[in-house]
Design an enzyme around this catalytic site. Structure first.
Site, PDB file in Angstrom:
ATOM      1  N   GLY A  39       4.427  11.196  -5.007  1.00 35.96           N
ATOM      2  CA  GLY A  39       4.452  12.849  -4.685  1.00 35.96           C
ATOM      3  C   GLY A  39       5.799  13.483  -5.090  1.00 35.96           C
ATOM      4  CD  GLU A  84       0.748   4.012  -3.144  1.00 37.52           C
ATOM      5  OE1 GLU A  84       0.367   4.690  -4.139  1.00 37.52           O
ATOM      6  OE2 GLU A  84       0.862   4.180  -2.054  1.00 37.52           O
ATOM      7  CG  ASN A  87      -4.417   8.585  -1.220  1.00 41.20           C
ATOM      8  OD1 ASN A  87      -5.142   8.851  -0.285  1.00 41.20           O
ATOM      9  ND2 ASN A  87      -3.243   8.395  -0.867  1.00 41.20           N
ATOM     10  CG  HIS A 108      -0.546   5.810   1.697  1.00 38.09           C
ATOM     11  ND1 HIS A 108       0.404   6.791   1.901  1.00 38.09           N
ATOM     12  CD2 HIS A 108      -1.048   5.822   0.379  1.00 38.09           C
ATOM     13  CE1 HIS A 108       0.694   7.329   0.618  1.00 38.09           C
ATOM     14  NE2 HIS A 108      -0.193   6.869  -0.166  1.00 38.09           N
ATOM     15  CE  LYS A 158      -1.029  11.373  -1.420  1.00 37.76           C
ATOM     16  NZ  LYS A 158       0.315  11.180  -1.453  1.00 37.76           N
ATOM     17  CB  SER A 195       4.501  10.280  -9.613  1.00 40.47           C
ATOM     18  OG  SER A 195       5.130  10.959  -8.621  1.00 40.47           O
ATOM     19  CD  GLU A 206       1.403  10.241   1.707  1.00 36.63           C
ATOM     20  OE1 GLU A 206       0.096  10.381   2.102  1.00 36.63           O
ATOM     21  OE2 GLU A 206       1.860  10.641   0.743  1.00 36.63           O
TER      22      GLU A 206
HETATM   23  C1  PEP Z   1      -0.487   7.990  -3.184  1.00 41.19           C
HETATM   24  O1  PEP Z   1      -0.910   8.888  -2.544  1.00 41.19           O
HETATM   25  O2  PEP Z   1      -0.661   6.841  -3.156  1.00 41.19           O
HETATM   26  C2  PEP Z   1       0.212   8.382  -4.457  1.00 41.19           C
HETATM   27  C3  PEP Z   1       0.716   7.465  -5.137  1.00 41.19           C
HETATM   28  O3  PEP Z   1       0.587   9.731  -4.682  1.00 41.19           O
HETATM   29  P1  PEP Z   1       1.123  10.305  -6.071  1.00 41.19           P
HETATM   30  O4  PEP Z   1       0.182   9.663  -7.157  1.00 41.19           O
HETATM   31  O5  PEP Z   1       0.862  11.908  -5.754  1.00 41.19           O
HETATM   32  O6  PEP Z   1       2.698  10.032  -6.087  1.00 41.19           O
END
Ligand code: PEP
Length: 252
Positions: free
Chosen positions: A174, A168, A9, A96, A11, A214, A98
């Protein structure tokens, strides 16, 4: 046997040229393996060019990070599922955290997005997961159950075969704080059990449930080795070709 998915992703990072370079580096370095697929979830303006580049390989595909909950019309700034279909994008990311947090996408809006995507034969990667407060309060299973029931479980079994789920935990996205493989496995098994109760053994055994939060080169293998973890949705580490390829190779 479920084919593993490793999805990046990106972003709101990279220009289209940078994205193309990144995808090329990954595609040149990652070993082809018919037991896994790799998806690049890229910003909208990348998709046309990226799709042309990636379509030469059966192991890689392209996804959008979002689509409109409306079919078409006066919705300035939105991108409809039929537009994504018209450029042969395969996947769309829905739900997601976000988008839920910053754009107030609730269960109803997400349900509409799922329907729009599926009506255009796009595959959906549907994200769910709890916040830190919800985990501390101990009701994260209910949170996840509601996210799935309200936005996904209206689908029939055939439609569910077009869906992958990304667990997630919001506290892990993040932040550098990853769920332990055991913590993640417990939730993945719970999600698969919910799917089994609703759709039966066959669908539950087929649906891919990937972990996001992460994922890094040094923790990917332990996560992906768990029986109900079918790969990863990778944010930060997907922007570095070497790191992302190491994560791809962890999905055997
Ligand atoms: C994501 O954007 O879905 C995500 C899991 O980000 P990260 O791996 O940076 O935690």
């Amino acid at each position: 046997m479920r084919k593993k998915i490793v999805a990046g992703n990106w972003k709101m990072h990279t220009t289209p040229d940078e994205g193309l370079t990144l995808a090329r580096q990954v595609m040149e370095t990652a070993h082809a393996n018919e037991h896994r697929e790799v998806i690049f979830f890229a910003p909208f303006v990348h998709l046309t060019t990226l799709q042309k580049e990636v379509s030469v390989s059966p192991f890689f595909s392209v996804g959008a990070q979002n689509c409109s909950n409306h079919e078409k019309g006066a919705f300035t700034g939105e991108v409809a599922a039929f537009m994504l279909r018209s450029i042969d994008v395969s996947w769309v990311l829905v739900g997601h955290s976000e988008r839920r947090q910053y754009y107030h996408e609730n269960h109803t809006i997400l349900k509409q997005k799922v329907d729009q995507a599926l009506s255009q034969q796009l595959l959906v990667m549907f994200c769910c997961g709890e916040t830190l407060d919800q985990r501390m309060e101990g009701n994260f299973r209910e949170v996840i159950r509601k996210q799935l029931e309200e936005s996904l479980f209206h689908l029939d079994a055939t439609q569910m075969n077009q869906v992958a789920i990304a667990y997630e935990p919001v506290w892990a996205i993040g932040t550098g704080q990853t769920a332990t493989p055991d913590q993640a496995q417990e939730v993945h098994a719970f999600i698969r059990e919910l799917i089994k109760q609703k759709y039966g053994d066959g669908v539950a055994a087929r649906v891919r449930i990937v972990y996001g939060g992460s994922v890094k080169p040094d923790n990917a293998k332990d996560l992906f080795n768990k029986p109900d973890i079918d790969g990863g949705l990778v944010g930060g580490a997907s922007l570095n070709a070497l790191d992302f390829v190491t994560i791809i190779h962890a999905a055997e």
